[in-house]
Write a protein that holds these residues in place. Structure first.
Motif, PDB file in Angstrom:
ATOM      1  N   ASN A 158       3.324 -26.151 -76.370  1.00 57.55           N
ATOM      2  CA  ASN A 158       3.901 -24.829 -76.589  1.00 57.55           C
ATOM      3  C   ASN A 158       3.682 -24.442 -78.043  1.00 57.55           C
ATOM      4  N   PRO A 198      10.551 -19.258 -72.653  1.00 60.01           N
ATOM      5  CA  PRO A 198       9.277 -19.952 -72.438  1.00 60.01           C
ATOM      6  C   PRO A 198       9.232 -21.278 -73.205  1.00 60.01           C
ATOM      7  N   GLU A 242       5.234 -17.710 -78.485  1.00 56.23           N
ATOM      8  CA  GLU A 242       4.293 -16.599 -78.567  1.00 56.23           C
ATOM      9  C   GLU A 242       4.184 -15.858 -77.243  1.00 56.23           C
ATOM     10  N   THR A 243       4.626 -16.486 -76.147  1.00 62.47           N
ATOM     11  CA  THR A 243       4.585 -15.845 -74.830  1.00 62.47           C
ATOM     12  C   THR A 243       5.878 -15.112 -74.489  1.00 62.47           C
ATOM     13  N   ASN A 244       6.861 -15.155 -75.381  1.00 61.97           N
ATOM     14  CA  ASN A 244       8.142 -14.487 -75.139  1.00 61.97           C
ATOM     15  C   ASN A 244       8.010 -13.022 -75.559  1.00 61.97           C
ATOM     16  N   ASP A 245       7.359 -12.238 -74.719  1.00 57.58           N
ATOM     17  CA  ASP A 245       7.011 -10.862 -75.088  1.00 57.58           C
ATOM     18  C   ASP A 245       8.238 -10.033 -75.444  1.00 57.58           C
TER      19      ASP A 245
END
Length: 333
Positions: A145, A204, A306-309
């Motif tokens: 992650n 995430p 970085e995927t936690n928009d």
């Protein structure tokens, strides 16, 4: 190098570990925030009651040249352990780090942990080839992650805080926003700890799946008291739903006097209360309270996957700027 368990009551040894850790952590990133001796010693000597901590030191010719740590949750996710290793810059590239890592891993394995994790702060442009990543991969870890670390300069203009609060109120007018310092009212703690426990399930986490964290009101209260005893001032802003339960929360930790950087910890909205701008509401209110009470602060630090928009969008809206990556690694078996 001789490896022995650290006696955390030994002031000289623990201070040597702190100084070593500081040198290692700030190598190549000297202008970044770092916790104080008061915070570190407090965390080690009065840990979260829901976690077992193990610390070892490596000595070469009697001098502490590195340390290793294992953190073991005691109520949930019992197959997992977080590991940490630091080696004094003057003693690196001699195999000390690998020896300390494997020592901490053996402690975790003896406790029945088969999923071993660690993390490292890396430059954004060196994530693929940084020497710390190469070290982790050589030890059998893989990248699981990536979280982006961001800084926000303080103070934030009151007009901007007002605009964010007004934007949030347009959708969440049925919720009451309240901020508490250090202590949370007893009637709110049960629903707050349920919410915090959901965070590691819903946020995430890359290639590692987590169970919901089991946090009792008693554990929460003791952990919060430990943070305060270590010199931190804890700001907790919550959104309270019409039924009186906590629907969203945001935490900022203000360090002891002498440091100018606060830490934005978790911000989370309950699954049943999303879509009402409650995350923005609690973050803005908490930030307003912190900078009003601590005008000396010059920045606040946060990090998110970085995927936690959703959370990344809020941080970008508020002006947080990316400075480095927190890379998480995992080894199984």
């Amino acid at each position: 190098m001789e490896i022995t368990e650290l006696d955390v009551t030994d002031d000289m040894s623990l201070r040597a570990v702190y100084d070593l850790e500081r040198r290692a952590c700030l190598l190549g990133r000297e202008d970044q925030p770092h916790w104080s001796w008061q915070e570190m010693s407090g965390a080690v000597r009065r840990p979260d009651p829901g976690e077992r901590q193990y610390f070892a030191v490596g000595r070469d010719a009697g001098r502490i040249v590195g340390f290793g740590a294992a953190y073991l949750g005691m109520h949930d996710n019992l197959e997992k352990a977080w590991l940490d290793v630091k080696v004094d810059p003057s003693a690196q590239h001699r195999g000390h780090g690998r020896a300390l890592l494997e020592h901490a891993a053996s402690v975790a394995r003896d406790a029945g942990r088969s999923v071993l994790m660690t993390e490292a702060l890396l430059p954004l442009d060196r994530l693929a080839d940084h020497r710390t990543r190469r070290f982790a991969e050589a030890a059998g870890f893989t990248l699981s992650n990536v979280e982006i670390v961001r800084l926000l300069d303080l103070p934030v203009a009151e007009a901007r805080l007002d605009a964010w609060s007004e934007q949030a109120a347009a959708k969440g007018s049925d919720y009451r926003i309240e901020t508490f310092v250090n202590q949370i009212p007893d009637n709110l703690v049960p629903s707050l700890v349920v919410l915090i426990g959901q965070l590691q399930v819903d946020a995430p986490t890359g290639d590692v799946d987590w169970e919901e964290e089991q946090i009792s009101p008693e554990r929460f209260t003791e952990a919060r008291a430990s943070l305060v005893a270590a010199g931190r001032t804890m700001y907790e802003t919550v959104a309270i739903a019409p039924d009186g339960t906590v629907a969203a929360q945001s935490t900022i930790s203000v360090p002891p006097p002498g440091r100018l950087d606060a830490s934005q910890w978790g911000t989370f909205v309950h699954r049943e209360h999303r879509g009402r701008n409650l995350g923005l509401a609690v973050k803005a209110a908490n930030l307003r309270a912190v900078q009003a009470a601590h005008p000396e602060l010059r920045r606040v630090k946060t990090q998110n996957a970085e995927t936690n928009d959703w959370m990344v969008a809020i941080n970008v809206q508020m002006g947080f700027e990316a400075i480095e990556a927190s890379a998480e690694f995992v080894r199984r078996g």
